[in-house]
Each structure stands twice: as structure tokens, then as C-alpha cells.
Design an enzyme around this catalytic site. Structure first.
Site, PDB file in Angstrom:
ATOM      1  N   LYS A 159       0.933  -1.175  -0.246  1.00 21.58           N
ATOM      2  CA  LYS A 159      -0.079  -0.141  -0.022  1.00 21.58           C
ATOM      3  C   LYS A 159       0.925   1.123   0.080  1.00 21.58           C
ATOM      4  O   LYS A 159       1.369   1.577   0.855  1.00 21.58           O
ATOM      5  CB  LYS A 159      -0.925  -0.114   1.326  1.00 21.58           C
ATOM      6  CG  LYS A 159      -2.179   0.535   1.096  1.00 21.58           C
ATOM      7  CD  LYS A 159      -2.292   2.150   0.662  1.00 21.58           C
ATOM      8  CE  LYS A 159      -2.143   3.147   1.747  1.00 21.58           C
ATOM      9  NZ  LYS A 159      -1.685   4.424   1.399  1.00 21.58           N
TER      10      LYS A 159
ATOM     11  N   CYS B  13      13.411  11.086   8.315  1.00 22.82           N
ATOM     12  CA  CYS B  13      13.136  10.428   9.760  1.00 22.82           C
ATOM     13  C   CYS B  13      14.367  10.444  10.611  1.00 22.82           C
ATOM     14  O   CYS B  13      14.214  10.890  11.836  1.00 22.82           O
ATOM     15  CB  CYS B  13      12.578   9.111   9.785  1.00 22.82           C
ATOM     16  SG  CYS B  13      13.598   7.888   8.782  1.00 22.82           S
TER      17      CYS B  13
ATOM     18  N   GLU C  35       9.069   1.279  11.663  1.00 25.34           N
ATOM     19  CA  GLU C  35      10.250   2.312  11.343  1.00 25.34           C
ATOM     20  C   GLU C  35       9.240   3.547  11.465  1.00 25.34           C
ATOM     21  O   GLU C  35       8.745   4.035  10.725  1.00 25.34           O
ATOM     22  CB  GLU C  35      10.938   2.007  10.349  1.00 25.34           C
ATOM     23  CG  GLU C  35      11.645   0.624  10.595  1.00 25.34           C
ATOM     24  CD  GLU C  35      12.939   0.556   9.539  1.00 25.34           C
ATOM     25  OE1 GLU C  35      12.982   1.274   8.599  1.00 25.34           O
ATOM     26  OE2 GLU C  35      13.439  -0.497   9.513  1.00 25.34           O
TER      27      GLU C  35
ATOM     28  N   GLU D 209       8.146  15.636  16.868  1.00 21.98           N
ATOM     29  CA  GLU D 209       8.758  15.451  15.378  1.00 21.98           C
ATOM     30  C   GLU D 209       7.822  16.586  14.448  1.00 21.98           C
ATOM     31  O   GLU D 209       6.800  16.478  14.362  1.00 21.98           O
ATOM     32  CB  GLU D 209       8.541  13.984  14.804  1.00 21.98           C
ATOM     33  CG  GLU D 209       9.231  13.930  13.378  1.00 21.98           C
ATOM     34  CD  GLU D 209       8.983  12.817  12.982  1.00 21.98           C
ATOM     35  OE1 GLU D 209       7.876  12.256  12.750  1.00 21.98           O
ATOM     36  OE2 GLU D 209      10.103  12.001  12.482  1.00 21.98           O
TER      37      GLU D 209
HETATM   38  P1  NAD Z   1       1.689   8.286   8.068  1.00 24.95           P
HETATM   39  O1  NAD Z   1       1.961   7.504   9.379  1.00 24.95           O
HETATM   40  O2  NAD Z   1       0.718   9.365   7.949  1.00 24.95           O
HETATM   41  O3  NAD Z   1       1.415   7.460   6.754  1.00 24.95           O
HETATM   42  C1  NAD Z   1       2.301   6.505   6.469  1.00 24.95           C
HETATM   43  C2  NAD Z   1       1.679   5.495   5.622  1.00 24.95           C
HETATM   44  O4  NAD Z   1       0.438   5.036   6.542  1.00 24.95           O
HETATM   45  C3  NAD Z   1       0.848   5.987   4.340  1.00 24.95           C
HETATM   46  O5  NAD Z   1       0.869   5.004   3.474  1.00 24.95           O
HETATM   47  C4  NAD Z   1      -0.559   6.079   4.707  1.00 24.95           C
HETATM   48  O6  NAD Z   1      -1.336   6.004   3.636  1.00 24.95           O
HETATM   49  C5  NAD Z   1      -0.812   4.883   5.845  1.00 24.95           C
HETATM   50  N1  NAD Z   1      -1.872   5.061   6.623  1.00 24.95           N
HETATM   51  C6  NAD Z   1      -2.386   6.328   7.224  1.00 24.95           C
HETATM   52  N2  NAD Z   1      -3.380   5.844   8.091  1.00 24.95           N
HETATM   53  C7  NAD Z   1      -3.534   4.649   8.110  1.00 24.95           C
HETATM   54  C8  NAD Z   1      -4.242   3.788   8.823  1.00 24.95           C
HETATM   55  N3  NAD Z   1      -5.165   4.396   9.601  1.00 24.95           N
HETATM   56  N4  NAD Z   1      -4.130   2.558   8.415  1.00 24.95           N
HETATM   57  C9  NAD Z   1      -3.204   1.933   8.004  1.00 24.95           C
HETATM   58  N5  NAD Z   1      -2.185   2.768   7.151  1.00 24.95           N
HETATM   59  C10 NAD Z   1      -2.576   3.970   7.194  1.00 24.95           C
HETATM   60  O7  NAD Z   1       3.169   9.278   7.970  1.00 24.95           O
HETATM   61  P2  NAD Z   1       3.470  10.170   6.715  1.00 24.95           P
HETATM   62  O8  NAD Z   1       2.909  11.426   7.119  1.00 24.95           O
HETATM   63  O9  NAD Z   1       3.356   9.551   5.321  1.00 24.95           O
HETATM   64  O10 NAD Z   1       5.104   9.801   6.799  1.00 24.95           O
HETATM   65  C11 NAD Z   1       6.085  10.615   7.584  1.00 24.95           C
HETATM   66  C12 NAD Z   1       6.221   9.780   9.006  1.00 24.95           C
HETATM   67  O11 NAD Z   1       7.024   8.800   8.542  1.00 24.95           O
HETATM   68  C13 NAD Z   1       7.198  10.519   9.985  1.00 24.95           C
HETATM   69  O12 NAD Z   1       6.780  10.353  11.262  1.00 24.95           O
HETATM   70  C14 NAD Z   1       8.677  10.012   9.636  1.00 24.95           C
HETATM   71  O13 NAD Z   1       9.485  10.205  10.587  1.00 24.95           O
HETATM   72  C15 NAD Z   1       8.342   8.492   9.247  1.00 24.95           C
HETATM   73  N6  NAD Z   1       9.473   7.689   8.554  1.00 24.95           N
HETATM   74  C16 NAD Z   1       9.999   7.022   9.329  1.00 24.95           C
HETATM   75  C17 NAD Z   1      11.155   6.429   8.690  1.00 24.95           C
HETATM   76  C18 NAD Z   1      11.846   5.311   9.409  1.00 24.95           C
HETATM   77  O14 NAD Z   1      12.555   4.552   8.710  1.00 24.95           O
HETATM   78  N7  NAD Z   1      12.148   5.248  10.583  1.00 24.95           N
HETATM   79  C19 NAD Z   1      11.454   6.554   7.370  1.00 24.95           C
HETATM   80  C20 NAD Z   1      10.568   7.551   6.727  1.00 24.95           C
HETATM   81  C21 NAD Z   1       9.481   8.220   7.355  1.00 24.95           C
END
Ligand code: NAD
Length: 485
Positions: free
Chosen positions: A178, A286, A253, A384
Site C-alpha cells: 500500500k 526521519c 520504523e 517531530e
Molecule cells: P503516516 O503515518 O501518515 O502514513 C504512512 C503510511 O501509512 C501511508 O501509506 C498512509 O497511507 C498509511 N496510513 C495512514 N493511516 C493509516 C491507517 N489508519 N491504517 C493503515 N495505514 C495508514 O506518515 P507520513 O506522514 O506519510 O510519513 C511521515 C512519517 O514517517 C514521519 O513520522 C517520519 O519520521 C516517518 N518515517 C520513518 C522512517 C523510518 O525509517 N524510521 C522513514 C521515513 C519516514
């Protein structure tokens, strides 16, 4: 649901069981560069997720049986095609998520290919030594576990997606992916690439859609056997709750608020340049060291040099090779970043650089921003932000630096700048983080463990850790003289 983006044909439908599948509803992928819709993408939900999981389960029956060598060969073929299409993937990703085109061309897309090559090669040497216990031979095998669900964010969409998809496929899992709704397009191109590589139908599936619909349906699906999620802490909590009734093993992650510690004995130029690098990808990284901690004795020199350098950062269209940072991903995210900064200013903090949108560029461009000395409980220091916003504080002693560094709910990464090797080792040992860099940043080797402590995640991936997660690890014991003729 076909669009042309930067001259590249994109099919925005799902990819299920080796076929393009439509949905009644769709959404627009909007470019952060100019906030224009650039492609129509299918908005899947429960029905499409069910279909994809069924296709993946069916394909698993044969995928789990093929030899490691065959599996590795498929992964290398995918990598070959990615390498041949670096330019195409780069221009589409930049238009879709606003990250620098030059980074996509030179670093990110070659790494996408490397994700497949690395796990193909690692699979072939994956082993665990047999050992004898009172004459009984113990043997460990890595059995494919089933369907892996993979959900990833938009800040490096194809790189983060394939960093999970490649090991899952190598481990003999089939995959339902997804992609992020804010940058879904390269996932569609990846489906084309896997088809061209001849990957059997149903081994890799893409369900496009919104997190709260497609993502939610995938995370609560009773037939998935692994769930790898990269994204924010609030979403992780929702996913963990949705997956709990099925007791699905999770790899998370998540976010970070990492310390960047600068000791007086450091190479100041190196420290300043590395600190400026924390603005990369408009702060949407991140791993960024967003809390800069500087030893008191060099604080003024560090701040002066940092500000001089920060003023030279060229913000602009990410397609322009001269740009250093581009826009935020979306209007809601831009407003979120702006909200953090406005609340900090409202609470009496003054940014020494930046502090608001880049009005010369308009749209979603937010200026690189630095706050000095926020109090320990300030929201801007604890949460963050995921934008180009850094905080700087000073410390008097090594002990104080360590205390300040660890004063966070997160534990993803840490950076230490020092000229003293013994100190580097001492401080590293006391920092709570999954990854600590000394006098460097962002150096990664896929053999190493990757993941975070505390709110930054659950588990580790990379090298054997990925196979430990995606496989059902089995211990078999063979009795001595147990065979009857
Ligand atoms: P997000 O949590 O909003 O979304 C991430 C993914 O989850 C998307 O594909 C989204 O469609 C999906 N999602 C959203 N709601 C959902 C639900 N209820 N059920 C299942 N899936 C759902 O995060 P974002 O804003 O897209 O990304 C930013 C975040 O990602 C930041 O916190 C960043 O630190 C983190 N991040 C972490 C790493 C790592 O390796 N630790 C790497 C990149 C980004």
C-alpha cells in the site's frame, strides 16, 4: 486512469494478481511543486485488499517452493530494469513528492536497485551454523512465512517501499503493498517493472488508496502473516491495534527527534556542514538530527558559521539542479509545520533564521528555520516536525550532553561530532538510538541493523534481521542413530 507525468505513462489502477484492477473511486495525486493534480489514482478499500491478499496467498504456494537461486535471479532482473529506468523513475518521483531530482538521479534510484540486488545476494549466503547437542544435530532454516503487508510513507516513496518489498520477496513471502497516497506514482511503475522482469502473477501486488481505507483494510486483514510499516507514531498505534487480534508480527520504523551533538574538540567546518545537511529533503527525513546540542565554548562560533552557511541554501523547484531544498509534501503538512513554528513564536521563541513560508516562492516552500535555546518542555523541541526546522541548545559537560540527547521519547538516530575517538565511543555507548553516526551522517550499509528505540519503532531490518522478520525461523533436531534401515 492513465496519465502522463513528465512524459512517462502511469497507470493509476491497482496491480493485483498480475492484472490492472480498477476501483469505482479515485483520487488525484497532487504535485507539491505547484499543487497541481498530475495523475488519477484508484482509491481501493476492503474489496481490493481482499482480492490482493487472495492473489498473494495463491501465488505463495509456488513462490515459496522455488529455489533461492531462482528467487535471487528475479530480484536481480528487477534491479536491472530499475537501473535502466533511473531517469524515468527520478523525474516522476520528483514531480510527485517534491524531493530533489539530482538526489533521485544520483543516490535514491540507484539505491532502489541496490535494495533488490543486496537482498538477492544476501539470500544466497543466508545461513545459520548447525550444532550438536549431546549428539543431536540442530539445524536452523528460514521458511517463507506467507503474505507480507507493506505500508510506507511519501518522503522517499520508492526507496522506502523497496527496502521492505525486496527482503520480503527474497524471504519467499508474497507481497501486498500500500503506497503513500501523497506520492503513489512510482509504485505503479514498480508494478510494470516486476511484470517486465517476469515475476509470477500475484507475487507482488499494489493496492492504491488512502491510509484510512486501503491501509486500514490491509492492516486488519486476518490472512497477512507479516506487517511492515514505516510512518508516523499515531498511525503506528492505529495499525498495531488493528493487527493485534490477528497476532501478526510487526516491524515498525517510525519518527524521530534525534540529537546532533557538537563537542568543542570537533572539526568545526565538518560539524557545520553536517548540521546544515539536517535540512535535506526540506527536513522531511526521519533520521534528521533536529536537536543540535553544542558545547558552550564553541557555541557562538558554531552559530555564526551555521547561519552564514544556512543563508546560502538555495530553495527552489526540485527539478532545478541548482536547488538545495524544495517544498513540503502537501498543503496539510505545510500547515502542520507552519503551526509548530507559529506556536513556538507565540510562546516567545524567536527564530534566528527563517520562521515562515518562503514568500518569494509561494506554494509549499517553508524557509529553513533555526530556534535557539527552547526550554526543555517546548513543543518544538519534543515533537517531530518533519520540516526544515531545527533547534539549538548548549551544554557544559559530556554528562549533560548525554542527558539532553536522551531526553526524548524517540530513539531513532544520533550524530556526534568530536575529534576524540575515546569520547566518541563513550558517548555512543550511552545514547539510546538505533543508529549513531560519529563525524558523519546518513552513511548506511544494508548489512547493518536499522530501526529505532522507544517511539521510533519496533524491531530491526537489514541483513539477517530482515530474514528473521519475514521468515518463520525453524529449528530442527535430528536424533543420533535415529534411522532404521
Ligand atoms: P503516516 O503515518 O501518515 O502514513 C504512512 C503510511 O501509512 C501511508 O501509506 C498512509 O497511507 C498509511 N496510513 C495512514 N493511516 C493509516 C491507517 N489508519 N491504517 C493503515 N495505514 C495508514 O506518515 P507520513 O506522514 O506519510 O510519513 C511521515 C512519517 O514517517 C514521519 O513520522 C517520519 O519520521 C516517518 N518515517 C520513518 C522512517 C523510518 O525509517 N524510521 C522513514 C521515513 C519516514
Amino acid at each position: 486512469m492513465r496519465s502522463r507525468v513528465e512524459g512517462v505513462e502511469i497507470d493509476g489502477r491497482h496491480w493485483i494478481g498480475g492484472q490492472r484492477v480498477d476501483s469505482a473511486r479515485s483520487f488525484d495525486s497532487v504535485s507539491p511543486i505547484d499543487e497541481q493534480p498530475i495523475a488519477k489514482v484508484a482509491a481501493g478499500g476492503e474489496a481490493e485488499v481482499d482480492q490482493a491478499v487472495d492473489a498473494a496467498m495463491k501465488a505463495f504456494q509456488s513462490w515459496k517452493r522455488i529455489s533461492r537461486e531462482e528467487r535471487a535471479a528475479y530480484l536481480h532482473r528487477i534491479a536491472d530494469i530499475i537501473e535502466a529506468r533511473v531517469e524515468q523513475l527520478s523525474v516522476v518521483e520528483t514531480r510527485d513528492n517534491g524531493s530533489l531530482l539530482r538526489s533521485h538521479r544520483r543516490g535514491v534510484m540507484p539505491r532502489v536497485a541496490m535494495n533488490f540486488r543486496f537482498f538477492a545476494d544476501w539470500l544466497l549466503q543466508l545461513t545459520h551454523a548447525d550444532f550438536d547437542v549431546r549428539g543431536h544435530r540442530n539445524h536452523v532454516s528460514y521458511d517463507p512465512s506467507g503474505v507480507a503487508a507493506i505500508i510506507t510513507p511519501w518522503n522517499a516513496p520508492l526507496m522506502l517501499g523497496t527496502w521492505r518489498i525486496a527482503p520480503a520477496l527474497a524471504a519467499g513471502c508474497t507481497v501486498v503493498y500500500k503506497p503513500p497516497e501523497w506520492a503513489p506514482l512510482t509504485a505503479s511503475l514498480l508494478a510494470d517493472i516486476t511484470a517486465e522482469a517476469g515475476l509470477p502473477d500475484g507475487v507482488f501486488n499494489v493496492v492504491q488508496g488512502l491510509g484510512r481505507e486501503a491501509g486500514a483494510a490491509l492492516s486488519r486483514h486476518p490472512k497477512i502473516r507479516r506487517l511492515s510499516f514505516t510512518g508516523s507514531v499515531p498511525t503506528a498505534k492505529t495499525i498495531a491495534a488493528a493487527a493485534a487480534p490477528n497476532l501478526v508480527p510487526l516491524s515498525f520504523e517510525l519518527g524521530g527527534k534525534s540529537p546532533f551533538i557538537v563537542f568543542a574538540d570537533c572539526d568545526l567546518d565538518l560539524a557545520v556542514n553536517t548540521a546544515i545537511g539536517q535540512y535535506d529533503n526540506a527536513g522531511q527525513v526521519c533520521l534528521s538530527g533536529t536537536r543540535i546540542l553544542v558545547e558552550e565554548g564553541i557555541r557562538d562560533r558554531f552559530v555564526d558559521a551555521f547561519l552564514a552557511k544556512a543563508r546560502t541554501i538555495k530553495q527552489g523547484d526540485p527539478r532545478d539542479e541548482a536547488s538545495d531544498i524544495g517544498p513540503q509534501i502537501s498543503r496539510p503538512h505545510f500547515e502542520r509545520v507552519k503551526g509548530f513554528v507559529e506556536r513556538a513564536i507565540g510562546a516567545g521563541l524567536k527564530p534566528v533564521i527563517g520562521g515562515g513560508p518562503n514568500t518569494d516562492l509561494g506554494g509549499l516552500y517553508f524557509k529553513p528555520t533555526l530556534f535557539l535555546d527552547p526550554p526543555a518542555n517546548a513543543e518544538i523541541l519534543r515533537e517531530e516536525i518533519f520540516g526544515p526546522v531545527l533547534c539549538l541548545q548548549s551544554f557544559k559537560s559530556e554528562e549533560q550532553a548525554i542527558d539532553m540527547a536522551n531526553d526524548t521519547d524517540y530513539g531513532l538516530a544520533g550524530v556526534i561530532m568530536t575529534g576524540d575517538k575515546a569520547r566518541a565511543e563513550r558517548v555512543t555507548a550511552q545514547i539510546s538510538a538505533g543508529l549513531v553516526w560519529n563525524n558523519c551522517f546518513f552513511v548506511r550499509d544494508l548489512r547493518q541493523a536499522f530501526g529505532g528505540n522507544g517511539k521510533s519503532g519496533i524491531g530491526r531490518e537489514g541483513g539477517n534481521w530482515s530474514f528473521d522478520f519475514y521468515c518463520d525461523v525453524k529449528n530442527s533436531v535430528y536424533a543420533p542413530n535415529g534411522w532404521r534401515a
